[in-house]
Design a protein around this motif. Structure first.
Motif, mmCIF file in Angstrom:
data_model
loop_
_atom_site.group_PDB
_atom_site.id
_atom_site.type_symbol
_atom_site.label_atom_id
_atom_site.label_comp_id
_atom_site.label_asym_id
_atom_site.label_seq_id
_atom_site.Cartn_x
_atom_site.Cartn_y
_atom_site.Cartn_z
ATOM 1 N N HIS A 395 -6.483 -10.986 -2.213
ATOM 2 C CA HIS A 395 -7.773 -10.356 -1.929
ATOM 3 C C HIS A 395 -7.782 -8.909 -2.415
ATOM 4 C CE1 HIS A 395 -11.466 -9.557 0.481
ATOM 5 N NE2 HIS A 395 -10.939 -8.333 0.547
ATOM 6 N N LEU A 396 -6.705 -8.176 -2.139
ATOM 7 C CA LEU A 396 -6.649 -6.773 -2.541
ATOM 8 C C LEU A 396 -6.696 -6.619 -4.052
ATOM 9 C CD1 LEU A 396 -3.887 -5.524 -0.078
ATOM 10 C CD2 LEU A 396 -6.320 -4.990 0.052
ATOM 11 N N GLU A 397 -5.986 -7.453 -4.762
ATOM 12 C CA GLU A 397 -5.963 -7.356 -6.220
ATOM 13 C C GLU A 397 -7.327 -7.660 -6.825
ATOM 14 O OE1 GLU A 397 -1.239 -8.575 -6.703
ATOM 15 O OE2 GLU A 397 -2.823 -10.022 -7.177
ATOM 16 N N LYS A 398 -8.117 -8.455 -6.114
ATOM 17 C CA LYS A 398 -9.437 -8.823 -6.637
ATOM 18 C C LYS A 398 -10.523 -7.862 -6.174
ATOM 19 C CE LYS A 398 -12.459 -12.856 -7.144
ATOM 20 N NZ LYS A 398 -12.632 -14.298 -6.805
ATOM 21 N N PHE A 399 -10.499 -7.480 -4.896
ATOM 22 C CA PHE A 399 -11.602 -6.709 -4.329
ATOM 23 C C PHE A 399 -11.214 -5.292 -3.895
ATOM 24 C CE2 PHE A 399 -12.414 -11.225 -3.287
ATOM 25 C CZ PHE A 399 -13.603 -11.405 -3.980
ATOM 26 N N GLY A 400 -9.923 -4.991 -3.808
ATOM 27 C CA GLY A 400 -9.500 -3.723 -3.243
ATOM 28 C C GLY A 400 -9.584 -3.748 -1.732
ATOM 29 N N GLY A 401 -9.339 -2.606 -1.093
ATOM 30 C CA GLY A 401 -9.432 -2.538 0.360
ATOM 31 C C GLY A 401 -8.350 -1.661 0.959
ATOM 32 N N THR A 402 -8.302 -1.666 2.295
ATOM 33 C CA THR A 402 -7.354 -0.845 3.044
ATOM 34 C C THR A 402 -6.440 -1.746 3.867
ATOM 35 O OG1 THR A 402 -8.934 0.976 3.204
ATOM 36 C CG2 THR A 402 -7.107 0.984 4.767
ATOM 37 N N VAL A 403 -5.150 -1.456 3.817
ATOM 38 C CA VAL A 403 -4.153 -2.201 4.579
ATOM 39 C C VAL A 403 -3.492 -1.247 5.556
ATOM 40 C CG1 VAL A 403 -2.051 -3.590 4.485
ATOM 41 C CG2 VAL A 403 -3.712 -3.715 2.632
ATOM 42 N N MET A 404 -3.282 -1.719 6.786
ATOM 43 C CA MET A 404 -2.503 -0.964 7.766
ATOM 44 C C MET A 404 -1.186 -1.687 7.999
ATOM 45 S SD MET A 404 -3.221 -0.137 11.809
ATOM 46 C CE MET A 404 -4.587 0.973 11.496
ATOM 47 N N ILE A 405 -0.079 -0.930 7.937
ATOM 48 C CA ILE A 405 1.243 -1.467 8.262
ATOM 49 C C ILE A 405 1.655 -0.927 9.618
ATOM 50 C CG2 ILE A 405 3.678 -1.547 7.633
ATOM 51 C CD1 ILE A 405 2.948 -1.273 4.770
ATOM 52 N N ARG A 406 2.165 -1.814 10.466
ATOM 53 C CA ARG A 406 2.716 -1.418 11.761
ATOM 54 C C ARG A 406 4.225 -1.677 11.721
ATOM 55 N NH1 ARG A 406 -1.243 -2.293 15.865
ATOM 56 N NH2 ARG A 406 0.360 -1.694 17.372
ATOM 57 N N GLY A 407 5.001 -0.694 12.176
ATOM 58 C CA GLY A 407 6.448 -0.816 12.147
ATOM 59 C C GLY A 407 7.016 -0.146 10.915
ATOM 60 N N ARG A 408 8.286 0.220 11.003
ATOM 61 C CA ARG A 408 8.943 0.835 9.843
ATOM 62 C C ARG A 408 10.356 0.291 9.757
ATOM 63 N NH1 ARG A 408 8.584 6.953 12.110
ATOM 64 N NH2 ARG A 408 9.248 6.537 14.235
ATOM 65 N N GLY A 409 10.812 0.112 8.568
ATOM 66 C CA GLY A 409 12.120 -0.481 8.350
ATOM 67 C C GLY A 409 12.138 -1.168 7.009
ATOM 68 N N ILE A 410 13.105 -2.064 6.845
ATOM 69 C CA ILE A 410 13.313 -2.691 5.546
ATOM 70 C C ILE A 410 12.125 -3.549 5.128
ATOM 71 C CG2 ILE A 410 14.525 -4.688 6.515
ATOM 72 C CD1 ILE A 410 15.481 -2.817 3.285
ATOM 73 N N VAL A 411 11.536 -4.285 6.069
ATOM 74 C CA VAL A 411 10.408 -5.145 5.716
ATOM 75 C C VAL A 411 9.176 -4.309 5.401
ATOM 76 C CG1 VAL A 411 8.872 -6.950 6.560
ATOM 77 C CG2 VAL A 411 11.308 -7.081 7.040
ATOM 78 N N GLU A 553 -9.908 2.192 10.630
ATOM 79 C CA GLU A 553 -10.438 0.945 10.082
ATOM 80 C C GLU A 553 -9.540 0.440 8.963
ATOM 81 O OE1 GLU A 553 -14.455 0.710 8.908
ATOM 82 O OE2 GLU A 553 -15.279 1.486 10.788
ATOM 83 N N ALA A 554 -9.400 -0.875 8.876
ATOM 84 C CA ALA A 554 -8.622 -1.495 7.805
ATOM 85 C C ALA A 554 -9.123 -2.907 7.575
ATOM 86 C CB ALA A 554 -7.136 -1.508 8.155
ATOM 87 N N ASP A 555 -8.985 -3.371 6.352
ATOM 88 C CA ASP A 555 -9.350 -4.759 6.044
ATOM 89 C C ASP A 555 -8.269 -5.727 6.528
ATOM 90 O OD1 ASP A 555 -11.845 -4.394 4.263
ATOM 91 O OD2 ASP A 555 -10.387 -3.024 3.362
ATOM 92 N N PHE A 556 -7.020 -5.270 6.492
ATOM 93 C CA PHE A 556 -5.908 -6.108 6.925
ATOM 94 C C PHE A 556 -4.910 -5.264 7.713
ATOM 95 C CE2 PHE A 556 -7.410 -7.941 2.916
ATOM 96 C CZ PHE A 556 -7.651 -9.257 3.291
ATOM 97 N N ILE A 557 -4.250 -5.907 8.684
ATOM 98 C CA ILE A 557 -3.151 -5.287 9.420
ATOM 99 C C ILE A 557 -1.930 -6.192 9.260
ATOM 100 C CG2 ILE A 557 -2.280 -4.521 11.653
ATOM 101 C CD1 ILE A 557 -5.136 -4.076 12.547
ATOM 102 N N ILE A 558 -0.805 -5.592 8.844
ATOM 103 C CA ILE A 558 0.439 -6.336 8.679
ATOM 104 C C ILE A 558 1.450 -5.816 9.687
ATOM 105 C CG2 ILE A 558 2.299 -6.965 7.098
ATOM 106 C CD1 ILE A 558 0.397 -6.519 4.781
ATOM 107 N N ASP A 559 1.896 -6.695 10.579
ATOM 108 C CA ASP A 559 2.885 -6.354 11.597
ATOM 109 C C ASP A 559 4.278 -6.577 11.007
ATOM 110 O OD1 ASP A 559 4.588 -6.153 13.737
ATOM 111 O OD2 ASP A 559 3.430 -7.422 15.076
ATOM 112 N N ALA A 560 5.024 -5.486 10.819
ATOM 113 C CA ALA A 560 6.361 -5.565 10.246
ATOM 114 C C ALA A 560 7.416 -5.139 11.256
ATOM 115 C CB ALA A 560 6.447 -4.696 8.991
ATOM 116 N N THR A 561 7.210 -5.507 12.525
ATOM 117 C CA THR A 561 8.125 -5.061 13.574
ATOM 118 C C THR A 561 9.358 -5.950 13.720
ATOM 119 O OG1 THR A 561 6.757 -6.222 15.207
ATOM 120 C CG2 THR A 561 6.372 -3.868 14.918
ATOM 121 N N GLY A 562 9.409 -7.114 13.051
ATOM 122 C CA GLY A 562 10.667 -7.852 13.018
ATOM 123 C C GLY A 562 10.668 -9.189 13.722
#
Length: 669
Positions: A395-411, A553-562
Motif C-alpha cells: 500500500h505504501l509503495e503505491k499510495f504513500g502514507g504514514t507508518v507508526m512503529i511501536r517498540g525498539r530493537g532488532i525487529v 495520526e497514522a495509516d498503519f501501526i506496526i507493533d515490534a515489541t517482540g
C-alpha cells in the motif's frame, strides 16, 4: 483526617526478560537495589519501597516525594546518577508522563487517577493456532486451557487425552487398553523446531540410532516457524540474521564458520574482495569492523543438509502434543494428535528421556492495540511485526502514507530498513517511531557500557558475546538465583545491531524529516476518518505535566515489541507445570539445573530436559540463540551419557573429530 497519599503508576520493561511491569505505588516512593537500605518512613509517612535488581542501581538510589512546589525526584548521591527525560538531574520537578532512567531501568511515570483501578499490566498476546502452529490474529487474549477429560467428540471419538492422564503416574497398560496406537522410543523431542533438531543432532553424533529417537512437531522443516517469523518481520532469505559467525546449528564444532563458508563461495566465484571482507569482519569485529552475521538462506540450506545427514525425515513425526505424564515404570507418556485429511486420530508415545523445546508460544501485543483490534475488527491497519503484513508495504509503495512503529530493537530496526526501501519507490512515506521514554545512555557492567545513538542502544547480539562461551557464562552458571536476576538485568535490555546502514538510514530520515521519534505512554488508539474520507488510526499519548493529550495520526501501526516466552502462555507447558507443581522463575520461565534438566521430573529410568526461551533465568543467558540451543543440547547429552542412557556415549577429542570428519564428507553419524 489526613488526605489520601498521591499514587503513581511506574511502568517499565524488565531489562533482563522484556516483561512489562506496572506497579501503582503511594508517594513517597524510594527506589534502590537493597530493600533494607531504603527508609521505611519519612516524617511519619510510610514509604513505598521498590527494589530494582541491578549493580548499576545504588542501594538507595532515588526518592520521589512531595514538597511545596509539587512532586519532586531527588537523587540520593547515587553512583551512576538519575536521568529524567534524558537529562541527568539531582533534584527535579516530576510531571505526568515524565521518564526516569535508573541504571538499566527506563521507567515511565503517570499519575494514578483512581487508586482502586490500575490499568492492565504486561503485554497482550497473539497465540499460535493449535492445529496449524501459525499465528492466529483472531485470538488476542489467553484462551482457557481445555480440560483433559471432556465429552465425546463428534464422530464417536472418545475424549483425548483420556481420564488415565489425570494420574500422577500413568499406567502404560491403561494406554494400550484405549485401543489407540502406542509406540515406544528411548528419546523424544517435543516441539519439532530448531531446539529439537539441535538436540537430535547431538544424540545422533553421540551414537544414538535414528530408530531410537522421535521428534514430535507440526512442520517437517525444523526451521519452518523461525523462517516464517523472519519473513514476516521483513528478513528475506538474502538478508542477514542476528547470529554469530560460528553459531552453526548444523555443526557442533562451528567450523568452518558461516563467514568462512561464505568467503569460500565468493572465492570460487572470483569475488576476492568480498571474500576477504568477510574474513576481515570476523578478525576485526566489533572494534574495527562491523560484526559479521550470516544470511538467512545460507543457514536454512545448511540445516537442510544436516537434517538429511542425520535422518531427520525418519525421526520427525507430525504431532500436536497435548499432554505429558510420568509413567508407573519410570518413563514418560506423551499424548498427541495426528490430523489427516478426513479425521483426527490420536496416539501415545512412551519415552525414557524427553526434551522440551516448544519455542515462543505467543506474539506479544500491546494492550491498547489489542483493544483497538477487538473494538474495530481491523487487522489491516494495526499489525504485529511477526504477523504477515506485506500489504502494508504494498500500500505504501503505491499510495504513500504514514507508518507508526511501536517498540525498539532488532525487529524495529529491520522495519525501518523496509520503510526506507519502500521510499525508493514512493517518497511520500513518513515514519513515526513512538518510544515510551528517551534512552540517554546504555547499560553498564563493570567498565563496559553500550553506546546509544538516537535512542537506539547498540550491541552486536541480543546478549554480550561473553555470555555464550566466555567469562560471563561461567559467572552466571556459578551464581545464586538472586545474583542471576541481577546479572541478567545488567547484561540485558532491548538492543539493536550496530549496523552502519541502519544507523545511516535513521540519520538520513531525521535530517530529511520523514523519520520522527516521539516519546510517551499511550492512553488509547482509535480509528477516525481522514479529511480525504480515508480512515486512519489515531494514537493519544499523555502530554507531560497534565497539559492535555498529543494526537498522532497514522495509516498503519506496526507493533515490534517482540515475542512472549512465559510458560503459562503455552497450554502444554502450563498443564505440565500445574500437574507436577514445577517451580518457575519470577519471569515465568522454567527452573532448570545447570545441565538444563527439569530435576523435579526425573524418573527411575529417564530424564527430562528443556531448551530455548522457556529456560531464561537459569544458567545461561542467550538461551534462544543458535549457540544457546547447542549449549543446552551439549549439556543435556553429557548428562545423559553420565546417567548411562541407552545408546549414548560421551565424546572425547578423537570421537568428536571423527564425527566432524563425517560431517565434512556428509556421511551419516
Amino acid at each position: 483526617m489526613n488526605p489520601a497519599p498521591m499514587r503513581l503508576r511506574l511502568s517499565w520493561d524488565d531489562p533482563g526478560t522484556g516483561e512489562r511491569k506496572e506497579p501503582t505505588l503511594a508517594v513517597p516512593i524510594a527506589l534502590g537495589r537493597e530493600f533494607n537500605q531504603m527508609p521505611a518512613e519519612i516524617n511519619g509517612r510510610r514509604v513505598s519501597r521498590l527494589t530494582l535488581n541491578s549493580l548499576e542501581v545504588s542501594r538507595f538510589h532515588v526518592l520521589i516525594d512531595m514538597d511545596a512546589g509539587g512532586l519532586v525526584v531527588i537523587d540520593q548521591n547515587s553512583s551512576n546518577g538519575t536521568f529524567m527525560n534524558g537529562q541527568r538531574q539531582t533534584r527535579s520537578v516530576l510531571g505526568n508522563g515524565d521518564s526516569l532512567q535508573i541504571g538499566p531501568y527506563y521507567i515511565s511515570v503517570s499519575f494514578a487517577a483512581n487508586p482502586s483501578a490500575s490499568p492492565p499490566s504486561g503485554n497482550s498476546q497473539i497465540f499460535f493456532h493449535p492445529d496449524t502452529d501459525l499465528p492466529d490474529p483472531r485470538i488476542s487474549h489467553p484462551a482457557p486451557l481445555p480440560p483433559l477429560a471432556s465429552p465425546a467428540q463428534p464422530g464417536g471419538t472418545a475424549a483425548f487425552p483420556p481420564p488415565a492422564f489425570q494420574a500422577q503416574q500413568v499406567v502404560v497398560q491403561d494406554l494400550h487398553a484405549t485401543g489407540l496406537w502406542v509406540d515406544e522410543v528411548d528419546y523424544a523431542a517435543v516441539g519439532g523446531g530448531l531446539g529439537s533438531f539441535v538436540w537430535v543432532d547431538f544424540l545422533r553424533i553421540y551414537g544414538v540410532k535414528s530408530s531410537q529417537i522421535a521428534a514430535l512437531g507440526m512442520e517437517p522443516q525444523p526451521y519452518a516457524r523461525y523462517k516464517r517469523l523472519c519473513m514476516n518481520s521483513q528478513i528475506p532469505l538474502y538478508e542477514r540474521l542476528r547470529s554469530n559467525s560460528d553459531s552453526c546449528p548444523d555443526n557442533i564444532w562451528g567450523w568452518p564458520s558461516y563467514a568462512l563458508r561464505e568467503a569460500g563461495y565468493d572465492l570460487l566465484k572470483g569475488s576476492l574482495g568480498t571474500a576477504f571482507g568477510y574474513l576481515w569482519q570476523v578478525f576485526a569485529e566489533p572494534a574495527f569492523a562491523q560484526t559479521y552475521t550470516p544470511r538467512a538462506g545460507n543457514v536454512f540450506d545448511a540445516i537442510d543438509r544436516e537434517a538429511k545427514r542425520i535422518g531427520w525425515e525418519q525421526i520427525f513425526r507430525y504431532a500436536s502434543v497435548r499432554s505429558i505424564r510420568k509413567t508407573e515404570d519410570g518413563r514418560y507418556a506423551i499424548a498427541y494428535s495426528r490430523t489427516s485429511a478426513n479425521q483426527r486420530d490420536h496416539a501415545f508415545l512412551i519415552a525414557r528421556n524427553v526434551q522440551l523445546a516448544t519455542g515462543y508460544p505467543a506474539i506479544q501485543f500491546l494492550p491498547d492495540l489489542q483493544a483497538y483490534r477487538e473494538k474495530t475488527n481491523d487487522f489491516k491497519s494495526v499489525v504485529n511485526a511477526y504477523e504477515e503484513h506485506n500489504h502494508v508495504y504494498e500500500h505504501l509503495e503505491k499510495f504513500g502514507g504514514t507508518v507508526m512503529i511501536r517498540g525498539r530493537g532488532i525487529v524495529a530496526s529491520r522495519i525501518v530498513q523496509r520503510i526506507y526501501e519502500a521510499r525508493a519507490k514512493n517518497p511520500n512515506i513518513s515514519l513515526l517511531h513512538l518510544m515510551r521514554s528517551p534512552k540517554p545512555q546504555g547499560n553498564k557492567f563493570g567498565r563496559s557500557q553500550r553506546t546509544v545513538e538516537n535512542h537506539y542502544e547498540f550491541q552486536p547480539f541480543n546478549w554480550p558475546k561473553a555470555t555464550w562461551g566466555g567469562e560471563l557464562r561461567i559467572m552466571l552458571e556459578k551464581a545464586e538465583p538472586e545474583q542471576r536476576k541481577r546479572l541478567l538485568a545488567d547484561w540485558g535490555g532491548t538492543t539493536t545491531a550496530d549496523r552502519r546502514d541502519w544507523r545511516r538510514m535513521v540519520e538520513e530520515g531525521i535530517r530529511q524529516g520523514w523519520y520522527q521519534i516521539t516519546f510517551g505512554e499511550v492512553e488509547r488508539v482509535e480509528r477516525n476518518p481522514h479529511s480525504s474520507g480515508i480512515e486512519r488510526t489515531v494514537t493519544y499519548i499523555q502530554e507531560k505535566g497534565l497539559k492535555g493529550q498529543i494526537r498522532l495520526e497514522a495509516d498503519f501501526i506496526i507493533d515490534a515489541t517482540g515475542l512472549d516466552a512465559k510458560v503459562k502462555a503455552n497450554p502444554l507447558l502450563n498443564d505440565l507445570v500445574t500437574h507436577y507443581n514445577l517451580p518457575l522463575h519470577e519471569n515465568g520461565r522454567l527452573a532448570v539445573a545447570n545441565n538444563f534438566e527439569l530435576v523435579e521430573m526425573r524418573s527411575s529410568q529417564g530424564r527430562m530436559y528443556a531448551a530455548g526461551a522457556m529456560t531464561l533465568g537459569g544458567p545461561y543467558a542467550a538461551v534462544d540463540s543458535f549457540l544457546g540451543l547447542q549449549y543446552a543440547a551439549l549439556c543435556a547429552s553429557d548428562g545423559l551419557a553420565a546417567a548411562r542412557a541407552p545408546g549414548i556415549h560421551r565424546l572425547n577429542f578423537l570421537s568428536s573429530f571423527g564425527q566432524w570428519l563425517k560431517w565434512v564428507v556428509n556421511q551419516a553419524p
